[in-house]
Design an enzyme around this catalytic site. Structure first.
Site, short mmCIF file in Angstrom:
data_model
loop_
_atom_site.label_atom_id
_atom_site.label_comp_id
_atom_site.label_asym_id
_atom_site.label_seq_id
_atom_site.Cartn_x
_atom_site.Cartn_y
_atom_site.Cartn_z
CD GLU A 121 -20.81 -3.69 12.83
OE1 GLU A 121 -21.54 -3.07 12.03
OE2 GLU A 121 -21.00 -3.70 14.06
CD GLU A 163 -25.94 -4.86 13.78
OE1 GLU A 163 -26.41 -4.20 14.72
OE2 GLU A 163 -24.92 -5.57 13.89
C1 GAL Z 1 -23.18 -3.48 15.80
C2 GAL Z 1 -23.61 -2.21 15.09
C3 GAL Z 1 -22.57 -1.12 15.23
C4 GAL Z 1 -22.14 -1.02 16.66
C5 GAL Z 1 -21.58 -2.34 17.10
C6 GAL Z 1 -21.01 -2.36 18.50
O1 GAL Z 1 -24.22 -4.33 16.04
O2 GAL Z 1 -23.81 -2.45 13.73
O3 GAL Z 1 -23.12 0.10 14.80
O4 GAL Z 1 -23.22 -0.66 17.43
O5 GAL Z 1 -22.62 -3.28 17.04
O6 GAL Z 1 -20.59 -3.64 18.85
#
Ligand code: GAL
Length: 800
Positions: A507, A400
């Protein structure tokens, strides 16, 4: 006194007298102080008053939670600061004269901004706290006593979006070699398979001049091939393939000779496997098409902090594997080398990730401030260190990163400025695609080029939360596997938006759960918060453990899994996260100080969703009925059941059937009964073709009466002991909050306590802990008898 200490440190070091390479663990007998002075680097500085400890060590985990710590709740509300480590050592009796020997000190990870001094002289400096690095200390060492001093500066906060830990939190190694030796991370072994035949390409980089011989050893210890020279290859007619079920690991032993004298022996781990990411059919390993059932993991071990304990790591991976996990994303930084070793031998596929930010910062003092100067070195070192692991199947060049989007800064950069940033002597204009010059695309290409310089055998991805093809990273053309973070509703457009490109969820999910807490009605899905910029308040500071609560940008577990499962082109997903971690307590702020995202809580107790995955990802018959059965008379309760290998489940309350439930189709992941509570017992029975597959009974617990201690996990050094508060009949008391105090006899030590509660202000190092929804955990090192006592309960003992 001081003399005694020095002697004790010297005694730990065995003699460095062998002819070839010797690598010894350098963890024991350091001295530590949480203070700062330039004097502390000096050889004759008196450190006798410092604390004696072994590394890996994390000083922050020993601190108290405090809202005013500059790391903030996002960093776990634990302290930072500057700390120093010193160690007195001798290089032992060398058979060879010192001038003919090279000495190296290797740090697997120091968070952060470390400067290493040998006998008062600076030997090296490393800002990135997740990089492993080696220093040639030969010019600074001498016969007799030497002193290494390490200054660790984690005072500029916040610099992380999660708990980082502070100190020399991974292993340290001392290596001695002949002047002619294999360079640090100096082998590149690429194992390929085609039509059942294996081929090993071996490249060896030497310091000095010598001859090279490689021997390939199979998983049974049998020699199966040999080769010679700096670049060579070995063919293997029928290699044993590395897979999640059969993680066969081969070894290459490289011998370096000067004349007939062997001057170095170096071992490299490898494994034969054939894999691909296909744009239409997803992921394939050795001809088998399956989903990457992955989780993202941060590096901390709950109450043990960031300090690397192999046992804690092995416990983590064992629990995840038992859930059906087959892949790990080292979010969002280089992992400990031990994680990769374990993934190699346990059969877990790895996405190895480098950075959480590039040039644009996410927190005030994060790595962005070092990026321009250090990214090339840090990324290259990651690839060099890790490229021989069979478990790694892809590299991620960032998570991100804010460069996904345009900004005024990017648009106004000149080519000269871009070249300056790239810092590698590239001509930006040759890297940028015609007509779409953007520094972000350029940077993406540049990072991908660094990876490919050292490894072309694996694809590159990045965790992107901008799913549109306008994302600069995607536009660069350098991303081999399109990786989305979240945005499951965009997935249907992937084949159209990214034709010919493979896809994974880099993710996913970010569901929010507190173990043991249930918000009803369970069929209402709660977004916490409704939009990411809004605050979320709930005085309970808890999140529902039914799969019915998630962040505004994310989904329930079932929702994303449904998309992954039913779209063949989706290679898999990396759920945020396997375990809870310290810091980032979304959706709350202080006193919440650890995450709610985990499928397993911070103490290591599975939340209920663990069993949803087990039902989908494993074939062993299972059934999981929840929640507990201690409610108010007449209360309407939703009972959920996850199960597999069965056609139906029947629920009984005090022997009376509440009906049979069946999953309607392959999109349904649990069955549910809305029932009226009455004390007694609730029982679920699953059947296939009329035959009972599994059953589970939960009984209403009476008043908390005693403590029960059982083994959660026994490692080589550590034992994790599970503490349950139970009634007189042995039922878990699901609301119990009793304070439990621990003591030990024998040669043992309590090194952490936890209960998974995100808002507990009890110190992780305290020898007591309140039960949280009836449970807590104590971690013990050594052997002896553990005693658990409480003013309100009958105590218990446990022999270690
Ligand atoms: C994502 C990020 C993670 C964590 C997660 C929580 O956007 O990559 O590191 O912050 O959100 O939902």
């Amino acid at each position: 006194m001081r003399k005694k200490i020095v002697l004790c440190a010297l005694a730990v070091l065995t003699s460095l007298s062998a002819q070839t390479r010797e690598r010894q663990c350098f963890d024991k007998s350091w001295r530590f102080v949480l203070a700062d002075s330039v004097q502390m680097s000096q050889t004759d500085y008196n450190d006798a008053w410092w604390r004696c400890l072994d590394v890996p060590h994390d000083w922050a985990i020993e601190g108290d939670f405090y809202v005013g710590h500059p790391s903030g709740a996002g960093g776990g509300a634990l302290p930072g600061g500057v700390g120093w480590y010193r160690k007195h050592f001798s290089l032992g009796d060398c058979e060879t004269p010192m001038k003919e020997t090279r000495f190296f000190l290797e740090f697997d990870g120091v968070y952060m901004n470390s400067t290493v001094y040998i006998n008062g002289q600076e030997a090296g400096h490393r800002p990135y706290g997740y990089s492993s690095f080696e220093l040639d200390i030969t010019p600074y060492v001498r016969e007799g006593e030497n002193v290494v001093a390490v200054r660790v500066d984690n005072s500029d906060q916040p610099n992380s979006r999660w708990y980082s830990g502070c100190g020399i939190y991974r292993h340290v190694w001392l290596t001695k070699t002949d002047p002619v030796h294999v360079k640090h991370w100096g082998t590149k072994v690429v194992a390929t398979v085609a039509k059942g035949k294996g081929k090993l390409g071996i490249e060896v980089s030497l310091e000095g001049n010598g001859t090279i011989e490689n021997t390939l050893i199979d998983p049974n210890g049998k020699i199966v091939g040999k080769s010679k020279g700096a670049r060579s290859s070995i063919s293997v007619s029928k290699p044993m393939l590395w897979s999640c079920e059969t993680p066969y690991v081969y070894k290459v032993r490289t011998e370096v000779k000067v004349g007939s004298r062997v001057v170095d022996t170096y071992e490299t781990t490898t494994g034969f496997r054939d894999f691909k990411f296909d744009p239409k059919t997803g992921f394939w390993l050795n001809g088998k098409n399956f989903k990457l059932n992955g989780v993202c993991e941060h590096h901390d071990f709950g109450c043990l902090g960031a300090a690397l304990y192999e046992d804690a790591l092995h416990r983590k991976l064992t629990k995840l594997k038992a859930m059906g996990v087959n892949s790990i994303r080292s979010s969002h930084n280089p992992p400990a080398p031990e994680l990769l070793n374990m993934c190699d031998t346990m059969g877990l596929i790895v996405m190895d990730e480098s950075f959480d930010m590039w040039r644009r910062k996410k927190t005030q003092n994060d790595y962005a401030r070092f990026f321009d100067e250090w990214h090339e070195r840090d990324l290259a070192d990651l690839i060099l260190r890790d490229r021989n692991h069979p478990s790694i199947l892809m590299w991620s060049i960032g998570n991100e990163v804010l460069e996904q989007w345009s900004s005024a800064e990017a648009d106004t950069l000149t080519l000269e400025q871009a070249n300056l940033i790239l810092n590698a002597g590239h001509d930006a204009s040759t890297l940028a695609k015609e007509g779409e010059f953007s520094v972000q695309s350029l940077l993406t290409q540049h990072l991908a080029e660094i990876v490919k310089r050292y490894d072309t055998s694996r694809p590159i991805t990045a965790g992107c939360n901008e799913p549109s093809p306008n994302n600069h990273l995607f536009k660069s053309g350098a991303i081999d596997i399109i990786g989305f973070n979240y945005h499951h509703e965009w997935v249907k457009d992937v084949p159209k938006n990214f034709p010919g490109k493979p896809f994974i969820f880099s993710e996913s999910v970010s569901a929010l759960q507190t173990r043991g807490y249930y918000k009803m009605p369970s069929d209402t899905v709660y977004k916490a918060p409704v939009q990411w910029w809004l605050p979320y308040t709930d005085p309970s500071f808890m999140c529902s453990a039914y799969d019915n609560m998630h962040a505004s940008w994310s989904s329930t577990h079932e929702e994303t899994w449904d998309v992954v499962k039913h779209n063949p082109f989706v290679g898999g997903q990396y759920i945020w996260t396997g375990f809870d971690y310290i810091g980032e307590p979304t959706p709350y702020g202080f006193p919440a100080r650890s995450s709610y995202f985990g499928i397993i809580d911070l103490a290591g107790f599975p939340k209920d969703s663990y069993y949803m995955y087990q039902s989908e990802w494993t074939s062993k018959p299972m059934l999981h009925l929840f929640p507990h059965w201690n409610w108010l008379p007449e209360q309407a309760i939703d009972l959920w059941c996850y199960y597999n290998n069965a056609d139906e489940v029947e629920l009984f309350i005090n022997g009376k059937s509440e009906g049979i439930r069946r999953k309607a189709d392959s999109h349904q992941y649990h069955v549910m009964w809305r029932v009226t509570f009455e004390p007694g017992e609730v029982k679920a029975v699953s059947r296939k073709d009329g035959k009972v597959v599994c059953e589970q009974t939960i009984r209403t617990a009476g008043s908390p009466a005693k403590i029960r201690l059982t083994k959660d996990y026994q490692g080589k050094d550590l034992c994790f002991v599970c503490v349950d508060v139970i009634d007189a009949n042995g039922n878990l008391c699901p609301w119990a909050e009793d304070q439990i105090c621990f003591s030990l006899s024998g040669d043992a030590q309590i090194i952490g306590t936890d209960n998974g509660c995100q808002t507990s202000m009890e110190s992780f190092k305290a020898p007591q802990r309140k039960a949280f929804f009836g449970k807590c955990m104590v971690v013990v090192k050594g052997h002896g008898t553990l005693k658990a006592q409480s003013p309100t309960l009958a105590g218990a003992t446990f022999h270690l």
